[in-house]
Design a protein around this motif. Structure first.
Motif, PDB file in Angstrom:
ATOM      1  N   SER A 123       0.834  -1.190   0.000  1.00  0.00           N
ATOM      2  CA  SER A 123       0.000   0.000   0.000  1.00  0.00           C
ATOM      3  C   SER A 123       0.877   1.253   0.000  1.00  0.00           C
ATOM      4  CB  SER A 123      -0.909   0.010   1.229  1.00  0.00           C
ATOM      5  OG  SER A 123      -1.731   1.156   1.237  1.00  0.00           O
ATOM      6  N   GLY A 124       0.574   2.187  -0.911  1.00  0.00           N
ATOM      7  CA  GLY A 124       1.350   3.411  -1.042  1.00  0.00           C
ATOM      8  C   GLY A 124       2.337   3.392  -2.185  1.00  0.00           C
ATOM      9  N   ASP A 125       2.607   2.219  -2.771  1.00  0.00           N
ATOM     10  CA  ASP A 125       3.533   2.126  -3.906  1.00  0.00           C
ATOM     11  C   ASP A 125       2.849   2.594  -5.191  1.00  0.00           C
ATOM     12  OD1 ASP A 125       5.464   1.152  -2.276  1.00  0.00           O
ATOM     13  OD2 ASP A 125       5.400  -0.909  -3.015  1.00  0.00           O
ATOM     14  N   PHE A 126       3.629   3.222  -6.055  1.00  0.00           N
ATOM     15  CA  PHE A 126       3.137   3.592  -7.382  1.00  0.00           C
ATOM     16  C   PHE A 126       3.556   2.493  -8.345  1.00  0.00           C
ATOM     17  CE2 PHE A 126       3.137   5.639 -11.521  1.00  0.00           C
ATOM     18  CZ  PHE A 126       1.968   6.380 -11.483  1.00  0.00           C
ATOM     19  N   ILE A 127       2.562   1.843  -8.964  1.00  0.00           N
ATOM     20  CA  ILE A 127       2.850   0.687  -9.815  1.00  0.00           C
ATOM     21  C   ILE A 127       2.130   0.800 -11.142  1.00  0.00           C
ATOM     22  CG2 ILE A 127       3.121  -0.784  -7.768  1.00  0.00           C
ATOM     23  CD1 ILE A 127       0.391  -2.049  -8.501  1.00  0.00           C
ATOM     24  N   ASP A 128       2.574  -0.028 -12.067  1.00  0.00           N
ATOM     25  CA  ASP A 128       1.886  -0.228 -13.342  1.00  0.00           C
ATOM     26  C   ASP A 128       1.566  -1.717 -13.413  1.00  0.00           C
ATOM     27  OD1 ASP A 128       0.949  -0.419 -15.892  1.00  0.00           O
ATOM     28  OD2 ASP A 128       2.640   0.558 -16.862  1.00  0.00           O
ATOM     29  N   ALA A 129       0.279  -2.057 -13.284  1.00  0.00           N
ATOM     30  CA  ALA A 129      -0.120  -3.468 -13.250  1.00  0.00           C
ATOM     31  C   ALA A 129      -1.541  -3.608 -13.772  1.00  0.00           C
ATOM     32  CB  ALA A 129      -0.032  -4.025 -11.822  1.00  0.00           C
ATOM     33  N   GLY A 130      -1.779  -4.692 -14.488  1.00  0.00           N
ATOM     34  CA  GLY A 130      -3.116  -4.925 -15.019  1.00  0.00           C
ATOM     35  C   GLY A 130      -3.576  -3.865 -15.983  1.00  0.00           C
TER      36      GLY A 130
END
Length: 274
Positions: A123-130
């Motif tokens: 929680s709190g991470d910036f991601i690129d997923a899905g």
């Protein structure tokens, strides 16, 4: 009364054998319950140490406890002579029917377990997923809730996340800013590189280690392309990206370094007749 006593005397071995089996079944059930509770507590501690949501911990630990208790009851029944094969067959058939009916949900559930256990992001991470880029707001057992940079709430099934590549931009404390700067062929290349070095040195947010890279990337059709690659703290990435681009444009304009744009030269040929 005499008949009862005579019955016990005639069948004392059989009764004693059943009594032993009953005691063994009770013992198996008792030990199995202790083991189930112990494993449940261990799982709760392990998941709590990974900062998993308490609701998710309770749900997962409850499922594990129930599975162990079902196996314990079947073992206890088998000990006293009850044929558990039919029970196992019924449970298997019921499990298959439920699995087929809830195939998508079970896939999301399994993916949620994998995310919770292996923690590719938190929680709190910036991601690129899905297919979505955003900040992770909450990780639930069936879905992950994210917020996009323009503050939209996106709910993504966990199976969609684990079924594709996951890019976690917050996993490392530092990031490299990749900029491609083009200058015209009639501009002074050495002067342009020196100006870029000054821009980098003047920005306190840019890290000295690893050293920034300033190198000619390509001699393109209408420009000389220069790679500018400084390293920054992950939190400063976008601010440095935007500020550096603006600073490069203003500095190059002041120093007479041309930044080319796509253009086409048109040659008109006129035929003359005598």
């Amino acid at each position: 009364m005499d008949n009862i006593i005579q019955f016990f005397q005639d069948n004392n071995e059989l009764i004693f054998g059943y009594l032993l089996k009953f005691v063994a079944a009770v013992f198996i059930f008792y030990v199995g319950r202790i083991v189930a509770k112990g494993i449940k507590r261990l799982m709760e501690k392990a998941l709590l140490s990974r900062s998993v949501d308490k609701a998710v911990i309770s749900f997962v630990a409850g499922i594990v406890y129930a599975l162990i208790m079902i196996a314990t009851v079947l073992m206890a029944l088998s000990q006293i002579g009850v044929q558990t094969t039919s029970f196992i067959a019924i449970l298997g058939a019921a499990g298959l029917a439920v699995g087929l009916a809830l195939q998508g949900s079970l896939s999301n559930f399994a993916s949620g377990i994998l995310i919770i256990l292996f923690r590719p992001f938190k929680s709190g991470d910036f991601i690129d997923a899905g297919g979505v880029s955003g900040t992770v707001d909450k990780i639930e057992i069936f879905q992950t809730i994210m917020k996009t940079p323009d503050n939209k709430k996106v709910i993504i099934p966990n199976a969609q996340i684990t079924g594709s590549a996951i890019t976690n931009y917050s996993a490392e404390p530092t990031r490299r800013v990749d900029l491609l700067i083009g200058i015209s062929y009639d501009s002074d290349l050495r002067k342009a590189k020196a100006l870029l070095e000054d821009i980098v040195k003047q920005d306190s947010r840019i890290l000295a280690t690893p050293a920034p890279v300033i190198a000619v990337a390509a001699l393109a059709d209408s420009s000389v392309n220069i790679h500018l690659r400084p390293w920054v703290n992950a939190a400063d990435y976008w601010a440095v990206y935007w500020d550096t681009l603006e600073k490069v444009k203003l500095t190059f304009d002041e120093q007479g370094i041309g930044i080319p744009f796509p253009q086409m030269d048109l040659h008109i040929k006129k035929d003359t007749q005598e």
